[in-house]
Scaffold this active site. Structure first.
Site, PDB file in Angstrom:
ATOM      1  N   ARG A  18      70.993  76.082   4.023  1.00 39.13           N
ATOM      2  CA  ARG A  18      71.333  76.368   2.626  1.00 39.13           C
ATOM      3  C   ARG A  18      70.857  75.294   1.651  1.00 39.13           C
ATOM      4  NH1 ARG A  18      77.450  77.642   4.271  1.00 39.13           N
ATOM      5  NH2 ARG A  18      76.753  76.517   6.117  1.00 39.13           N
ATOM      6  N   TYR A 390      42.559  41.744  -9.838  1.00 32.76           N
ATOM      7  CA  TYR A 390      41.969  42.620  -8.810  1.00 32.76           C
ATOM      8  C   TYR A 390      40.498  42.814  -9.090  1.00 32.76           C
ATOM      9  CZ  TYR A 390      41.791  46.752  -5.739  1.00 32.76           C
ATOM     10  OH  TYR A 390      41.510  47.637  -4.744  1.00 32.76           O
TER      11      TYR A 390
HETATM   12  C1  UD1 Z   1      82.236  74.285  10.025  1.00 37.70           C
HETATM   13  C2  UD1 Z   1      83.433  74.844  10.775  1.00 37.70           C
HETATM   14  C3  UD1 Z   1      84.409  75.435   9.741  1.00 37.70           C
HETATM   15  C4  UD1 Z   1      84.800  74.352   8.755  1.00 37.70           C
HETATM   16  C5  UD1 Z   1      83.580  73.698   8.121  1.00 37.70           C
HETATM   17  C6  UD1 Z   1      84.001  72.478   7.340  1.00 37.70           C
HETATM   18  C7  UD1 Z   1      82.681  75.683  12.976  1.00 37.70           C
HETATM   19  C8  UD1 Z   1      82.302  76.868  13.738  1.00 37.70           C
HETATM   20  N1  UD1 Z   1      83.011  75.893  11.687  1.00 37.70           N
HETATM   21  O1  UD1 Z   1      81.590  75.356   9.369  1.00 37.70           O
HETATM   22  O2  UD1 Z   1      85.563  75.925  10.379  1.00 37.70           O
HETATM   23  O3  UD1 Z   1      85.622  74.889   7.741  1.00 37.70           O
HETATM   24  O4  UD1 Z   1      82.664  73.264   9.135  1.00 37.70           O
HETATM   25  O5  UD1 Z   1      82.935  71.899   6.636  1.00 37.70           O
HETATM   26  O6  UD1 Z   1      82.728  74.613  13.511  1.00 37.70           O
HETATM   27  N2  UD1 Z   1      76.054  71.335  13.735  1.00 37.70           N
HETATM   28  C9  UD1 Z   1      75.434  70.857  14.864  1.00 37.70           C
HETATM   29  N3  UD1 Z   1      74.948  71.750  15.781  1.00 37.70           N
HETATM   30  C10 UD1 Z   1      75.065  73.080  15.635  1.00 37.70           C
HETATM   31  C11 UD1 Z   1      75.710  73.566  14.479  1.00 37.70           C
HETATM   32  C12 UD1 Z   1      76.191  72.672  13.534  1.00 37.70           C
HETATM   33  O7  UD1 Z   1      75.298  69.658  15.036  1.00 37.70           O
HETATM   34  O8  UD1 Z   1      74.616  73.807  16.534  1.00 37.70           O
HETATM   35  C13 UD1 Z   1      76.569  70.373  12.741  1.00 37.70           C
HETATM   36  C14 UD1 Z   1      75.936  70.510  11.377  1.00 37.70           C
HETATM   37  O9  UD1 Z   1      74.796  69.673  11.272  1.00 37.70           O
HETATM   38  C15 UD1 Z   1      77.036  70.053  10.447  1.00 37.70           C
HETATM   39  C16 UD1 Z   1      78.303  70.397  11.201  1.00 37.70           C
HETATM   40  O10 UD1 Z   1      77.931  70.585  12.554  1.00 37.70           O
HETATM   41  O11 UD1 Z   1      77.006  68.661  10.220  1.00 37.70           O
HETATM   42  C17 UD1 Z   1      78.968  71.666  10.683  1.00 37.70           C
HETATM   43  O12 UD1 Z   1      78.051  72.738  10.795  1.00 37.70           O
HETATM   44  P1  UD1 Z   1      77.881  73.844   9.689  1.00 37.70           P
HETATM   45  O13 UD1 Z   1      76.859  74.811  10.128  1.00 37.70           O
HETATM   46  O14 UD1 Z   1      77.723  73.205   8.364  1.00 37.70           O
HETATM   47  O15 UD1 Z   1      79.321  74.556   9.810  1.00 37.70           O
HETATM   48  P2  UD1 Z   1      80.134  75.273   8.677  1.00 37.70           P
HETATM   49  O16 UD1 Z   1      79.635  76.672   8.556  1.00 37.70           O
HETATM   50  O17 UD1 Z   1      80.190  74.461   7.459  1.00 37.70           O
HETATM   51 CA    CA Z   2      79.226  72.594   6.760  1.00 40.54          CA
END
Ligand code: UD1
Ligand code: CA
Length: 463
Positions: A18, A390
């Site tokens: 995003r 220069y």
């Molecule tokens: C996640 C939570 C949600 C919470 C929100 C808070 C889950 C499923 N959901 O959603 O409940 O309200 O954070 O901000 O956990 N990441 C990885 N590997 C992956 C996927 C993500 O390292 O395979 C990392 C991302 O880089 C990020 C964090 O995990 O730093 C959160 O991932 P993101 O995809 O932003 O989750 P949200 O949809 O925000």
């Molecule tokens: Ca997030």
């Protein structure tokens, strides 16, 4: 009783779709520091060791930025969800047993005091999972905390939530404290049957409840801390919050900010008391500013050391420079890296310097370039002077000794040395060394033809 160990894992492998950016999301700066840097700092501040970031998307880029910090990263080569990401850190943690703090690389506003509360709550309740939650006016996009009769039962993601569940304002911040190694056992039972086909870390909560483990929640006091950065609007908000926090600290320490909503000070900047900052000032990197300074609108200072009672006038840009006490710079001066002013110097409008060592009380008041040069004390550099450093291939040094007066519109063709007490006549091009106490002039003598202009006008009239 032996103090329980505390380790931290920071999830930072996601692409951050995003953000619509070529830069991995966790490297986007907030108050001059990559998001992930803020999270690393807060984890270290509560004493977590080791602190293991899980990287994946742009892993090499992320590693390179934190190279100096001796951190062990875990790799998640395919982004299969937050649950899978934590599993990827298991081998790096080895046989760690104790409290495992789970942080997100995209939640950079979290404060140390909140984590201290989370740790205390988790320990005093003997929980296996403690979730940090927040009450959000608009919970859209976050996982919702679903409670049953006996307390928290599960977390449901926005994309999997029913209309009713979407109304819940209590959200998952994505920050937890887990019991290790128990959390890994629970994680292995989690599947990926959900809207995104991912292994959700959030499903650990339901797994823990089914297994009869104690799940606790703690709510953040200031829900801005819980903000996850997913797009550029949230990034802008996070910057505003962090700059406000930083500005508040400086104001409480005696720095005047005429309009604190329009001053941008990076995290590590140090400012002495009674310094006054006008709107539109940017102080970046490892800048240090002394006491009683005035910094006018639109000044940008990066990685500089600035003494006391310095006046930086509007629109000046200073980078990697050292400015002694009582200097006056600008308006619109450009001090590039390697500029060192001993003190009581004046550099006026449209003066550019680079690798220039300038002795006490020396000045250049207008329209001048001083590069690869060493100036002694009390040197006066006239308007429009240029050090020609220069030759198209190499850079050469200009040395101007104490008490030299350089007349306006002079070019000093380096390498060249102007001996102390000398005077350069205005409009000169100096290509040879000038011995001390001399006058150097290099312009052709002036011719005057009296009446010439009048005769020309007469001729034109007759045509
Ligand atoms: C996640 C939570 C949600 C919470 C929100 C808070 C889950 C499923 N959901 O959603 O409940 O309200 O954070 O901000 O956990 N990441 C990885 N590997 C992956 C996927 C993500 O390292 O395979 C990392 C991302 O880089 C990020 C964090 O995990 O730093 C959160 O991932 P993101 O995809 O932003 O989750 P949200 O949809 O925000
Ligand atoms: Ca997030």
């Amino acid at each position: 009783m032996i103090e329980k160990g505390l380790a931290a894992v920071i999830l930072a492998a996601g692409q951050g779709t995003r953000m619509k950016s070529a830069l991995p999301k966790v490297l986007h700066p907030v108050a001059g520091q990559p998001m992930l840097g803020h999270v690393l700092r807060v984890a270290q501040a509560v004493g977590a060791s080791p602190v293991v970031p899980v990287v994946g998307h742009g892993a090499e880029q992320v590693r390179a930025i934190f190279e100096a910090e001796e951190i062990t990263f875990a790799l998640q080569s395919e982004q299969l969800g937050t649950g899978h990401a934590l599993l990827c850190a298991e081998s790096v943690l080895g046989d760690f047993s104790g409290d495992l703090l789970l942080l997100c690389g995209d939640v950079p506003l979290l404060q140390e005091s909140t984590l201290q509360r989370l740790i205390a709550h988790h320990r005093s309740h003997g929980a296996v999972v403690t979730i940090l939650t927040a009450m959000m006016g608009d919970p859209t996009g976050y996982g919702r905390i679903i409670r049953g009769e006996s307390g928290v039962e599960r977390i449901v993601e926005e994309k999997d939530a029913t209309r009713e569940e979407k109304e819940v304002a209590e959200i998952n911040t994505g920050i937890y404290l887990f019991e290790a190694p128990q959390v890994f056992e629970l994680l292995r039972s989690v599947g990926n049957r959900n809207a995104q086909g991912e292994y959700y870390l959030t499903d650990v909560v339901a797994a823990a409840c089914s297994a009869g483990k104690r799940v606790e929640v703690l709510s953040v006091e200031d829900n801005r801390e819980a903000m996850g950065i997913n797009d550029r609007r949230q990034l802008a908000l996070a910057n505003a919050v962090l700059f406000e926090r930083i500005n508040d600290c400086h104001m409480l320490e005696g720095v005047t900010l005429v309009d604190p909503t329009a001053v941008y000070i990076d995290h590590d900047v140090v400012i002495g008391s009674d310094t006054l900052l006008h709107p539109g000032v940017h102080l970046r990197g490892r800048t240090r500013i002394g006491r009683d300074c005035v910094i006018e609108p639109g000044v940008v200072v990066t990685d500089c050391q600035i003494g006391d009672r310095v006046h930086l006038k509007a629109g000046s840009v200073l980078t990697e420079s050292i400015i002694g006490d009582e200097c006056t710079i600008g308006p619109m001066a450009h001090l590039r890296s390697g500029t060192v002013l001993d003190g009581q110097n004046k550099l006026g409008n449209f003066v550019e310097t680079k690798k220039a060592l300038i002795g006490r009380k020396s000045q250049a008041s207008h329209l001048t370039y001083i590069g690869d040069a060493t100036l002694g004390q009390n040197v006066n550099v006239g308007c429009g002077t240029i050090t020609c450093n220069y030759d198209g291939v190499n850079k050469h040094q200009t040395i101007i000794e104490d008490d030299v007066f350089v007349g306006s519109d002079s070019q000093l063709v380096a390498p060249v040395r102007i001996g102390h007490g000398s005077l350069i006549g205005a409009g000169s091009t100096i290509t040879k060394d000038v011995p001390p106490d001399s006058l150097a002039l290099s312009r052709s003598e002036q011719r005057v033809i009296e009446g010439w202009a009048a005769r020309k006008r007469e001729k034109q009239k007759k045509k």
